[in-house]
Design a protein around this motif. Structure first.
Motif, PDB file in Angstrom:
ATOM      1  N   SER A1061      -8.328 -12.673  -8.724  1.00  0.00           N
ATOM      2  CA  SER A1061      -9.247 -12.335  -9.820  1.00  0.00           C
ATOM      3  C   SER A1061      -9.673 -13.610 -10.552  1.00  0.00           C
ATOM      4  O   SER A1061      -9.633 -13.682 -11.772  1.00  0.00           O
ATOM      5  CB  SER A1061      -8.573 -11.348 -10.779  1.00  0.00           C
ATOM      6  OG  SER A1061      -7.350 -11.886 -11.239  1.00  0.00           O
ATOM      7  N   PRO A1082     -10.517 -12.493 -15.717  1.00  0.00           N
ATOM      8  CA  PRO A1082     -10.860 -11.247 -16.426  1.00  0.00           C
ATOM      9  C   PRO A1082     -10.805 -11.353 -17.942  1.00  0.00           C
ATOM     10  O   PRO A1082     -11.531 -10.640 -18.629  1.00  0.00           O
ATOM     11  CB  PRO A1082      -9.806 -10.253 -15.908  1.00  0.00           C
ATOM     12  CG  PRO A1082      -9.500 -10.742 -14.541  1.00  0.00           C
ATOM     13  CD  PRO A1082      -9.554 -12.231 -14.619  1.00  0.00           C
ATOM     14  N   SER A1136     -18.327 -10.485  -5.501  1.00  0.00           N
ATOM     15  CA  SER A1136     -17.847  -9.106  -5.645  1.00  0.00           C
ATOM     16  C   SER A1136     -16.681  -8.927  -4.684  1.00  0.00           C
ATOM     17  O   SER A1136     -16.796  -9.244  -3.510  1.00  0.00           O
ATOM     18  CB  SER A1136     -18.977  -8.135  -5.295  1.00  0.00           C
ATOM     19  OG  SER A1136     -18.473  -6.820  -5.246  1.00  0.00           O
ATOM     20  N   TYR A1141      -5.208  -6.599 -11.134  1.00  0.00           N
ATOM     21  CA  TYR A1141      -4.980  -7.496 -12.280  1.00  0.00           C
ATOM     22  C   TYR A1141      -4.362  -6.699 -13.415  1.00  0.00           C
ATOM     23  O   TYR A1141      -4.721  -5.545 -13.663  1.00  0.00           O
ATOM     24  CB  TYR A1141      -6.318  -8.099 -12.730  1.00  0.00           C
ATOM     25  CG  TYR A1141      -6.184  -9.057 -13.904  1.00  0.00           C
ATOM     26  CD1 TYR A1141      -5.785 -10.380 -13.710  1.00  0.00           C
ATOM     27  CD2 TYR A1141      -6.443  -8.641 -15.201  1.00  0.00           C
ATOM     28  CE1 TYR A1141      -5.658 -11.257 -14.777  1.00  0.00           C
ATOM     29  CE2 TYR A1141      -6.314  -9.504 -16.276  1.00  0.00           C
ATOM     30  CZ  TYR A1141      -5.919 -10.813 -16.062  1.00  0.00           C
ATOM     31  OH  TYR A1141      -5.786 -11.678 -17.115  1.00  0.00           O
ATOM     32  N   TYR A1154      -5.462  -2.972 -13.514  1.00  0.00           N
ATOM     33  CA  TYR A1154      -6.671  -2.485 -12.839  1.00  0.00           C
ATOM     34  C   TYR A1154      -6.617  -2.917 -11.379  1.00  0.00           C
ATOM     35  O   TYR A1154      -6.316  -4.067 -11.074  1.00  0.00           O
ATOM     36  CB  TYR A1154      -7.933  -3.053 -13.489  1.00  0.00           C
ATOM     37  CG  TYR A1154      -9.192  -2.771 -12.688  1.00  0.00           C
ATOM     38  CD1 TYR A1154      -9.781  -1.515 -12.723  1.00  0.00           C
ATOM     39  CD2 TYR A1154      -9.766  -3.747 -11.878  1.00  0.00           C
ATOM     40  CE1 TYR A1154     -10.914  -1.241 -11.972  1.00  0.00           C
ATOM     41  CE2 TYR A1154     -10.911  -3.477 -11.125  1.00  0.00           C
ATOM     42  CZ  TYR A1154     -11.483  -2.217 -11.176  1.00  0.00           C
ATOM     43  OH  TYR A1154     -12.600  -1.947 -10.428  1.00  0.00           O
ATOM     44  N   TRP A1158     -14.411  -5.842  -8.274  1.00  0.00           N
ATOM     45  CA  TRP A1158     -14.738  -6.737  -9.381  1.00  0.00           C
ATOM     46  C   TRP A1158     -16.095  -7.382  -9.116  1.00  0.00           C
ATOM     47  O   TRP A1158     -16.515  -7.531  -7.973  1.00  0.00           O
ATOM     48  CB  TRP A1158     -13.704  -7.868  -9.519  1.00  0.00           C
ATOM     49  CG  TRP A1158     -12.325  -7.419  -9.890  1.00  0.00           C
ATOM     50  CD1 TRP A1158     -11.407  -6.864  -9.066  1.00  0.00           C
ATOM     51  CD2 TRP A1158     -11.711  -7.514 -11.183  1.00  0.00           C
ATOM     52  NE1 TRP A1158     -10.247  -6.602  -9.756  1.00  0.00           N
ATOM     53  CE2 TRP A1158     -10.403  -6.991 -11.058  1.00  0.00           C
ATOM     54  CE3 TRP A1158     -12.132  -7.992 -12.421  1.00  0.00           C
ATOM     55  CZ2 TRP A1158      -9.524  -6.928 -12.122  1.00  0.00           C
ATOM     56  CZ3 TRP A1158     -11.250  -7.937 -13.483  1.00  0.00           C
ATOM     57  CH2 TRP A1158      -9.957  -7.401 -13.338  1.00  0.00           C
ATOM     58  N   LYS A1162     -15.353  -9.099 -14.032  1.00  0.00           N
ATOM     59  CA  LYS A1162     -15.301  -7.797 -14.711  1.00  0.00           C
ATOM     60  C   LYS A1162     -15.186  -6.685 -13.673  1.00  0.00           C
ATOM     61  O   LYS A1162     -15.801  -6.752 -12.609  1.00  0.00           O
ATOM     62  CB  LYS A1162     -16.562  -7.581 -15.548  1.00  0.00           C
ATOM     63  CG  LYS A1162     -16.611  -8.487 -16.769  1.00  0.00           C
ATOM     64  CD  LYS A1162     -17.790  -8.159 -17.641  1.00  0.00           C
ATOM     65  CE  LYS A1162     -17.755  -9.032 -18.913  1.00  0.00           C
ATOM     66  NZ  LYS A1162     -18.935  -8.789 -19.761  1.00  0.00           N
ATOM     67  N   PRO A1163     -14.409  -5.630 -14.008  1.00  0.00           N
ATOM     68  CA  PRO A1163     -14.349  -4.480 -13.101  1.00  0.00           C
ATOM     69  C   PRO A1163     -15.743  -3.909 -12.898  1.00  0.00           C
ATOM     70  O   PRO A1163     -16.461  -3.649 -13.857  1.00  0.00           O
ATOM     71  CB  PRO A1163     -13.437  -3.482 -13.833  1.00  0.00           C
ATOM     72  CG  PRO A1163     -12.581  -4.335 -14.710  1.00  0.00           C
ATOM     73  CD  PRO A1163     -13.460  -5.473 -15.137  1.00  0.00           C
ATOM     74  N   HIS A1164     -16.110  -3.723 -11.634  1.00  0.00           N
ATOM     75  CA  HIS A1164     -17.459  -3.245 -11.330  1.00  0.00           C
ATOM     76  C   HIS A1164     -17.412  -2.555  -9.971  1.00  0.00           C
ATOM     77  O   HIS A1164     -17.189  -3.204  -8.959  1.00  0.00           O
ATOM     78  CB  HIS A1164     -18.432  -4.435 -11.294  1.00  0.00           C
ATOM     79  CG  HIS A1164     -19.875  -4.013 -11.281  1.00  0.00           C
ATOM     80  ND1 HIS A1164     -20.621  -3.918 -12.435  1.00  0.00           N
ATOM     81  CD2 HIS A1164     -20.691  -3.645 -10.265  1.00  0.00           C
ATOM     82  CE1 HIS A1164     -21.848  -3.525 -12.124  1.00  0.00           C
ATOM     83  NE2 HIS A1164     -21.911  -3.349 -10.802  1.00  0.00           N
ATOM     84  N   GLY A1184     -17.269  -3.899 -16.557  1.00  0.00           N
ATOM     85  CA  GLY A1184     -15.971  -3.819 -17.233  1.00  0.00           C
ATOM     86  C   GLY A1184     -15.698  -2.512 -17.933  1.00  0.00           C
ATOM     87  O   GLY A1184     -14.626  -2.331 -18.499  1.00  0.00           O
TER      88      GLY A1184
END
Length: 1756
Positions: A1061, A1082, A1136, A1141, A1154, A1158, A1162-1164, A1184
């Motif tokens: 991450s 993150p 991506s 994390y 999570y 990513w 950011k989470p995506h 995110g």
């Protein structure tokens, strides 16, 4: 055989498969070359002849072929090989030669035999000799219905018998002698029979000696099934087998069970004992019957001699006992020899004595017998040593003290006495006899375990005797010695849970000789027998030349721990006590449990992982050797000279990894994977390769160090060995009898006539590369190849290198790793982590060692038989080798990085001494200055060094082939794979060394937290090459890049950023002028500055490479190996990605983990968030935040249940449609906004979903009910339909109850308050003021069903007495009709249909992209529809079972939007209509979702309590409202569609059609009128029909009763009578009717026949839903009537209503339609207005008139 061609002469054109033969081992011996036109593939040598198999499957014989002398002019002896013409046309794959017969196996598994057949060894009856190869059928008769021919793989031949190994790896035998292993009484056996004792086992090879047989068996895989607990009840009498008596200080667990008189004691089955036969013991070779004496009902049967039928004494010269009998009084006397045998070999037999009862047992007279007298007592018994009556009452030792005194006397024998005893076999037999008396031959049904598990204090024969005597003493003491019985019973139970070990090293230390470790009297753990293990141990003790105490003690330490004390017998039963404590805790005494539950296990027990054979395609190393037959020379290997009638496992070879077996005339050989040869049996000429005695157990042949044997041959009195020497060309060794030149076959006399140990044959280097050796009679044979293009040499070199490597690895395992594992201070020196790593490392080492051994065995077999690269494991299973080596290298690196080798130095010095010469010798290091950790690393690095040999030798082999051949490509491919593996492992080793060096210099505190086994250093910034931007002046920032994380270390703290991450981007130098890197994680974002552009590029490349590797397999070695080393620059890691994390900073996600997709930190995308408090979100993310479809679980504080939401999210909040299941049991299904219920939704309340005490469906605002909604209070039986505000009923509404009450009016503050109308079931009504629920308060009018009414003021609760102040009116009979009905008009105070379910329609408009109803752009709406369909299809793609095939097709067709240009034509109108039908059919379309919601709310409103007849008008109006509002949406989507009632303009084609057509086309003209009902009712009404029609039926109930009563009465009339009654004109009466194709006349009694087709047509009105369909049915009915009348009149006519009505009335009556009034009302209410005045309207009016006419009919 005469010499044919010296090996030094000119080479033949045949370069492969050259056979050389010779005799003896003198320097002058020169091998003869057997010249044949084709290469020899296999040779087999008999006593005086040989058989050769050549390429092409032909067979030749040579030597003395006496069986062929029957043929004309055939010589007695032939030096030239003779072709066996009897096998022409057959392709032979293997041959075998016995003493004087031969055999061959063909490609199809058939067997051919020829030669001497005096003993049936050729499998043919009636012939003493078989001159030519003759087929022998091996038939399986196990299935009586269908016998099957057995396919055979190979044969083995002895003097008088033959063995065959079948394709199913079973053994078949025929011929004569005990060596068959068959339970037969008549010999010889001509027909091949299966050796049942080996059935179920996987036999790999068979070999035959003169009179004994050997089989190599693959060890069975360990059973995965849990062991069953022992039975606790007797199978015969169903009484408890175990009884427990709790004494003061101990528990007696007794299994002294007696079946009561009358219970039948059957023979128990189970495995046979060590020498037992499968059949009856009395049916042995001699026919001598074995006598068994039983002294009490509970005692085991005691055998006379051994555990098998006695040896026949004069059957043949080979079976006589070779041990001379001792004097009768000698303690070493053989009880078998002295049992009174006469010259005929039959022992005198005693008549079997009846069972003695306890009272009548004879007591022995001696009080203190010594071993000598005890043995005499046995020997003097007429039955040969069976002891009578050993019950507790007849014990010669009255108490424990006497036993102790006797044991003390025994142990006081002087050591000199012990040393003086010569370990002769006769002595051995004496000890065996004593031991065996106490070993039951087979387990009786009710046994008494009176034999104690005892082991002797000493070794050798005296020790064995002591063991046996102690056993006997303990048995006769019986229950008085309580701990004995405890040990006994516990062991019996324990043996079910802890299987007895198979190898001598791990066998139970408290089992005496002759007592099965499986439990006294119980079945043996293997089919071989009970006492074999202990006997083997004793034999190894006797094997010493001098029986000194030191030798004995040394053997003791290696094998069983023979220490005995009677009270301490439970040392091995501790686990069983614990086991019993769990099962019988209430019965065991506390003291016993306390005493034996103390743990004596080491702090960290270490054992190397047991490596299974793995792939079934690889050769098996876990094998056993089984033997049977005559054993006078000890050739069976069981430590005795007894005859074995059944196959039995040689236990001492079970752990030796035997790969090949060979049997000479009277000796046996076993070749192991470690290239060692074990030999046993006759050693008269030194053929065993050693001069150790006794030779009755397998011992290693004496060979120089470094000589690795890989093939053996065994002859009459010699052994031939094929081995690796200093070079890779094989060498030959000879061991055994010398055959002198000139003396023919007479052995040389004197001391030089045989070898003391194997001697090298000097000519072996001249005959080429020997691939296999053979021996038989006095002859030796070797099959050799010339080195064609170096291929043969390379193949031999590869096999030799692998054998050498395996031997080295085995030495490392046994000499270094196993002793290290036993070190006491191992765990304390290494620590818990490194200990675990060492265990993993050793497990992987074992796996690698196993694979190397299997490959070595495979290569050896390849060289021996095929000499080709096909089938080479290195090429066929390259991936397996690469994976195994990679895993091992990884484990080695992990241990190295953690400093394991430094920590291992101290335990190593403790075990091996300061010099550690063992380790130095294995490394072959002459340098004493090398540190011990480096030596240990080198030892464990040996396998990886061996990999380079694979690369070199595969390349060497490849050069022997043409470059364009497939074999060359295969070898080259394998070579390149191993080469890349070598480079990869070198790189991994370098990384590990670099990391270890770094940890040594890194500050200690941080090392502990950062040091991980799999973590490797990539680079670090200690040279100040990398700094943090905007860092403080005095701050220290140290950046360390590992393969899994970037570490930012400061003074005393550090932070770890996982690489999976982490994103890094270079900062543009043009804009900033900095050499910098932007690092994104993150939760943090920082800039790193480098000292130069080069450093920047270096760090950027290193970080990106490390991130890429971490992502490709999170440190996986295989991932980086697969990517290759020279594959060019790697691409940057993806922006991506998928990673895990755990957040640490304050905020919504603190401490949450999570895992998912990513995008730039950011989470995506899809992912899962788990919080420590148990909250879990699973779904999609955007920047995110939760966005899209997702599931959320929120644990409840009070109960173990949790809230569960499944639905749509937006910007981290619940938004859109979803389902929320509350922990309380409530379920909300509907719309959300900002985490609150907002919009249309349904809430089911109640603790249990199934009971659902209340349901609300309607509009919500900010988590509260607001707007129109329906509330069903199931507990009170009420349903409210009206407006809400702040969770309370407010405004106009309707309440209906299950008792038929109906209220409509005003509500305020959740109560009926204001003006309202209340009606009861009997039509009593009140219209006026209300103050509370059902409470009248104020002015109003109360009307009665009969028309009376009261006006005035009312107060009180409805149904419980009203206070009235007012006037009572009774209407006059002559009042006008308009005043008569005072029933209030309903619906005025209810919510208007147009105001209902606004939220449902608003949501649909929102989905179409409109902010308000009717606003927005059509193009945007269609875009939103496309997005919705695509998104929903993606959600359902993961679970396709949710959609049917038709739904999938509908979705696909919905992707095409109906297109048109200009005004809507009929064609376009039809395409729109079809599109709407499909759209409304799937909930994934916004229109389908709308329809689904409307159906749900409609059913919710009008089902159950809502099924009230007074709600009918509202229900009808609601449907009309739906049509109107949906049509509004349809016109928004298709703007060119005319409005309600508009006409669709016709195209020229249609106008032309109309002008050319008749008036029928004009009849269809109304279809061109656009109406919402025509377009939408077909999709809407079928779903709403059940609740709607129910309301119609309830409303018309009274009318329906009258109508049905009339229909029933009138239908009793026959047809003509009914037609006359109804006034039908006689000309319309049918004269004849057609039934089933036959014409019949209508008579007065005919019933239900006239106008039958019209009646059937009208009946279909009940099966249709929409008014248009029902009108269509009426029209068809009229057409049917007209058609029938036309047929009758045979002329055209026009109906008048006067003529038509009676006929139609007849048809309606005969149709007997239930609920016709409801049908009529439904059509009337929902009929399309445009057809009311047309043809359909007239027809409908006719039907309606018929319905009312029927009710008025009166039959006079």
């Amino acid at each position: 055989m005469e010499k044919q061609m010296s090996s030094g002469e000119e080479e033949s054109s045949v370069e492969r498969g050259l056979l050389h033969t010779w005799k003896g081992y003198s320097c002058s011996v020169t091998p003869e070359k057997v010249l044949l036109s084709r290469p020899v593939l296999q040779a087999a040598l008999g006593n005086r002849h040989g058989v050769l198999l050549v390429e092409g499957g032909q067979v030749y014989s040579f030597g003395e072929l006496s069986w062929k002398q029957t043929q004309m002019a055939f010589p007695a002896e032939t030096s030239e090989p003779v072709l066996e013409v009897g096998l022409s046309g057959q392709k032979v794959v293997s041959v075998a030669a016995g003493g004087f017969h031969s055999g061959a196996v063909t490609e199809d598994g058939g067997v051919h035999m020829w030669g001497d057949n005096a003993h049936g060894q050729c499998g043919l009856s009636g012939l003493t000799a078989v001159p030519n190869p003759t087929p022998v059928g091996v038939i399986d008769h196990s299935d009586p219905t269908a016998s099957q021919t057995v396919k055979v793989l190979e044969l083995a031949c002895g003097e008088q018998h033959t063995l065959a190994l079948s394709a199913r790896h079973q053994v078949w035998a025929w011929g004569s002698g005990p060596q068959l292993g068959l339970p037969v009484s008549t010999l010889p056996t001509w027909r091949p029979q299966r050796v049942e004792h080996l059935a179920g086992r996987h036999v790999l090879q068979v070999s035959c000696g003169a009179f004994h047989s050997l089989a190599l068996v693959r060890c069975p895989a360990p059973s995965q099934e849990p062991r069953r607990p022992p039975p606790d009840k007797c199978g015969q009498c169903n009484q408890l087998l175990y009884t427990m008596t709790d004494k003061e200080d101990h528990v007696i667990i007794s299994d002294n069970h007696h079946c009561p008189i009358g219970a039948q004691a059957g023979e128990h089955g189970g495995s046979d004992d060590r020498r037992g036969s499968e059949g009856s013991p009395g049916k042995g070779l001699s026919g001598q019957q074995q006598v068994k004496v039983k002294s009490s009902p509970s005692e085991p049967l005691l055998s006379t001699h051994r555990h098998s039928p006695p040896r026949p004494l004069s059957l043949s010269p080979h079976t006589t006992s070779r041990s001379s009998p001792a004097p009768a009084t000698s303690p070493t006397q053989d009880p078998v020899a002295s049992s009174g045998s006469d010259a005929t070999g039959t022992a005198p037999q005693e008549p079997q004595q009846p069972e003695a009862t306890e009272e009548s047992r004879a007591e022995p007279s001696s009080a203190e017998p010594n071993p000598s007298s005890l043995s005499q007592a046995y020997d003097s018994r007429p039955d040969g040593g069976a002891l009578q009556g050993t019950g507790a009452k007849s014990s010669p030792y009255p108490d424990e003290q006497a036993v102790k005194e006797y044991l003390k006397k025994l142990s006081d024998h002087s050591l000199s006495d012990q040393a003086a005893k010569s370990p002769q076999l006769a002595q051995r037999s004496q000890v065996d006899a004593i031991a065996d008396v106490f070993t039951p031959d087979e387990p009786p049904s009710s046994s008494s375990s009176s034999v104690v598990m005892a082991t002797g204090a000493g070794g050798g024969p005296v020790g064995a005797a002591l063991n046996s005597l102690v056993a006997s003493c303990a048995s006769v003491v019986g229950e008085r010695v309580a701990s004995t019985c405890e040990a006994l019973s516990l062991r019996k139970v324990m043996s079910y849970y802890y299987p007895s070990p198979t190898s001598s090293s791990c066998s139970s230390s408290s089992s005496p000789p002759g007592v099965s470790a499986q439990g006294v009297g119980g079945p043996a753990p293997d089919a071989g027998g009970a006492g074999g293990l202990a006997l083997l141990q004793e034999e190894s003790l006797q094997g010493k030349k001098s029986c000194s105490l030191g030798d004995v003690r040394q053997e003791e330490a290696e094998g069983l721990s023979r220490r005995l004390s009677l009270p301490g017998l439970l040392s091995q039963g501790r686990y069983a006590v614990q086991l019993l404590a769990t099962s019988y805790g209430g019965m065991l005494s506390p003291r016993l449990l306390r005493r034996y539950s103390r743990s004596r296990v080491k702090a960290a027990p270490l054992s190397p992982t047991l490596v299974a054979d793995g792939d079934s395609l690889l050769p098996s190393l876990q094998t056993e050797v089984w033997s049977w037959g005559r054993g006078q020379e000890g050739q069976l290997g069981h430590g005795d000279l007894q005859c074995g009638l059944q196959p039995m496992c040689i236990k001492s070879l079970s752990s030796k990894q035997v790969l090949r077996i060979a049997a000479g005339a009277h000796h046996s050989l076993a070749l192991t994977a470690q290239s060692q040869m074990f030999s046993w049996g006759s050693n008269s000429s030194g053929q065993l390769g050693h001069m150790e005695t006794p030779s009755t157990i397998p011992r290693l042949a004496k060979l120089s160090e470094g000589i690795r044997v890989w093939d053996v041959g065994a002859g009459q009195q010699h052994t031939l060995l094929l081995a690796d020497g200093d070079c890779f060309q094989p060498i030959l060794y000879y061991s055994g009898q010398q055959v002198k030149e000139g003396l023919g076959q007479a052995p040389q006399e004197g001391s030089g006539g045989y070898t003391q140990q194997p001697v090298l044959l000097p000519f072996c280097m001249n005959i080429g590369y020997v691939s296999s050796v053979f021996a038989g009679g006095q002859l030796c044979g070797a099959l050799a190849d010339k080195n064609v293009m170096g291929f043969i040499a390379s193949l031999h070199e590869l096999a030799a290198a692998e054998r050498k490597c395996y031997c080295k690895l085995t030495s490392v395992k046994t000499e270094v790793l196993q002793p290290l594992l036993k070190a006491d201070n191992l765990t304390s020196s290494l620590g818990q982590t490194s200990t675990g790593l060492l265990q993993t490392l050793i497990g992987r080492f074992n796996g690698l060692c196993q694979l190397t051994g299997q490959n070595s065995a495979s290569l050896t077999a390849l060289v021996r038989r095929l000499r080709d690269i096909r089938g080479m494991l290195l090429l066929d299973h390259t991936e397996l080798f690469m994976d195994t080596y990679t895993e091992y290298s990884s484990a080695l690196g992990n241990f190295l990085v953690m400093g394991g080798f430094q920590a291992l130095a101290k335990p190593c010095q403790d075990v091996f001494g300061k010099g550690c010469e063992v380790v130095q010798r294995l490394v072959e290091s002459a340098d004493d200055s090398v540190p011990l950790p480096d030596l240990l690393l080198s030892v464990l690095h040996l396998p990886i060094k061996h990999l380079q040999e694979y690369t070199r030798l595969l390349l060497k082999l490849a050069t022997c082939y043409e470059v364009d051949s497939a074999d060359y490509r295969t070898l080259q491919d394998g070579c390149s794979k191993f080469e890349s593996l070598v480079l990869h492992l070198k790189r991994k080793r370098k990384e590990a060394d670099y990391t270890l060096h770094f940890w040594k210099s890194f500050p200690g505190k941080m090392t502990d937290s950062l040091r991980k086994p799999s973590r490797r250093l990539v680079c670090e910034s200690s040279n100040k090459a990398l700094t943090l931007q905007n860092a403080g002046r005095f701050s220290v920032n140290w950046f360390i890049l590992f393969n899994d994380a970037l570490v930012h270390a400061q003074f005393s703290t550090h932070h770890v950023f996982p690489l999976t991450s982490l994103w890094v981007d270079p900062i543009s130098e043009e804009t900033t002028g900095l050499n910098g890197l932007k690092v994104i994680t993150p939760e943090e974002c920082f800039t790193l500055l480098t000292s130069s552009p080069m450093e920047k590029a270096k760090w950027l490349r290193s970080i990106n490479q490390a991130v890429e590797q971490a992502l490709s397999g999170v440190g996986s070695d295989t991932a980086s190996l697969a990517s290759g080393s020279g594959s060019g620059p790697r691409p940057d890691p993806p922006i991506s990605r998928t990673a895990s994390y755990t957040f640490y900073k304050e905020g919504r996600l603190k401490e949450a983990t999570y895992e998912g997709r990513w995008l730039a930190g950011k989470p995506h995308g899809r992912g899962v968030v788990k919080w420590p408090d148990g909250r879990v979100y699973t779904g999609t993310f955007k920047n995110g935040l939760e966005d899209g479809f997702g599931e959320y679980i929120l644990p409840s504080k009070n109960a173990n249940k949790s809230d569960h939401y499944q639905g749509n999210w937006k910007e981290g909040k619940m938004h859109g449609f979803g389902t929320y299941r509350y922990a309380t049991g409530e379920v909300y299904e509907g719309c959300f906004q900002d985490n609150m219920r907002h919009g249309h939704g349904m809430l089911r309340s109640g603790k249990l979903n199934s009971s659902s005490p209340s349901v609300f469906i309607g509009q919500w605002q900010s988590d509260r009910k607001c707007g129109y909604g329906v509330f069903d209070d199931i507990t009170r039986g009420e349903k409210y339909m009206g407006t809400w505000q702040d969770d309370q009923r407010q405004g106009n509404g309707v309440i209906v109850t299950q008792f038929g009450l109906y209220y409509e009016g005003a509500f305020s503050s959740n109560k009926m308050m204001g003006t309202g109308v209340l009606l009861s079931e009997d039509d009593t009504s009140f219209e006026g003021e209300f103050s509370e629920d059902w409470t009248l308060c104020g002015k109003g009018t109360l009307s009665m069903p009969n028309g009376d009414y009261i006006e005035g003021s009312f107060s009180g609760v409805w149904g419980s007495g009203l206070k009235i102040s007012g006037s009572y009116y009774k209407p006059n009979l002559f009042d006008s009709d308009k005043d008569k009905s005072r029933t209030p008009k309903l619906g005025r105070l209810a919510v208007r249909a147009e105001d209902k379910w606004l939220a449902v329609f608003e949501e649909c408009w929102k989905r179409l992209g409109s902010d308000a109803v009717g606003q927005g752009e059509t193009s945007i709406a269609w875009d939103n529809i496309a997005v919705a369909l695509t998104a929903n299809r993606q959600i359902h793609r993961g679970s396709p079972e949710l959609l049917t095939r038709s739904q999938h097709k509908a979705l696909e067709s919905l992707e095409i939007i109906p297109q048109h240009v200009g005004p809507v034509t009929m064609e376009t109108y039809d395409s729109i209509r079809l599109y709407l039908i499909k759209a409304c059919d799937t909930a994934l379309h916004p229109l389908g979702r709308l329809l689904e919601s409307l159906v749900a709310v409609y059913r919710m409103t009008y089902v159950g309590v809502g099924a009230n007849r007074r709600l009918l008008p509202q229900a009808v109006n609601e449907i009309k409202s739906y049509l109107k509002r949906i049509f509004h949406i349809v016109r928004f989507l298709f703007p060119d569609l005319p409005e309600e009632g508009g006409l669709i303009p016709e195209t020229a084609d249609i106008q032309q059609e109309r002008s050319s057509s008749s008036s029928e086309a004009q009849l269809e003209a109304p279809r061109r009128v656009v109406s919402s009902s025509a377009l939408l009712l077909p999709v809407l009404l079928p779903r709403l029909y059940p609740p709607l029609f129910t309301l119609y039926a309830l409303d018309k109930e009274k009318e329906e009763d009258v109508y049905w009563d009339c229909v029933s009465r009138l239908n009793k009339q026959p047809d003509l009578a009914l037609l006359a009654f109804l006034g039908v004109h006689q000309k319309f009466w049918p004269v004849s009717i057609t039934v089933h194709g036959e014409t019949q006349q209508v008579v007065s009694s005919t019933k239900d026949a006239c106008f039958a087709s019209a009646v059937e047509t009208l009946q279909q009105i009940s099966t249709t839903f929409t008014p248009s369909d029902k009108l269509q049915v009426i029209q068809l009915t009229f057409e049917e009537i007209t058609q029938e009348v036309l047929t009758l009149l045979k002329e055209d006519f026009l109906w008048s209503m006067d003529d038509l009505f009676p006929v139609f009335l007849y048809v309606v009556l005969r149709a007997r339609i239930r609920n016709l009034g409801s049908e009529v009302s439904l059509i009337e209410d929902l009929m399309d207005p445009c057809v009311q005045h047309g043809e359909h309207g007239i027809m409908f009016t006719t039907l309606k008139a018929c319905y009312y006419q029927i009710q008025q009919e009166r039959i006079t």
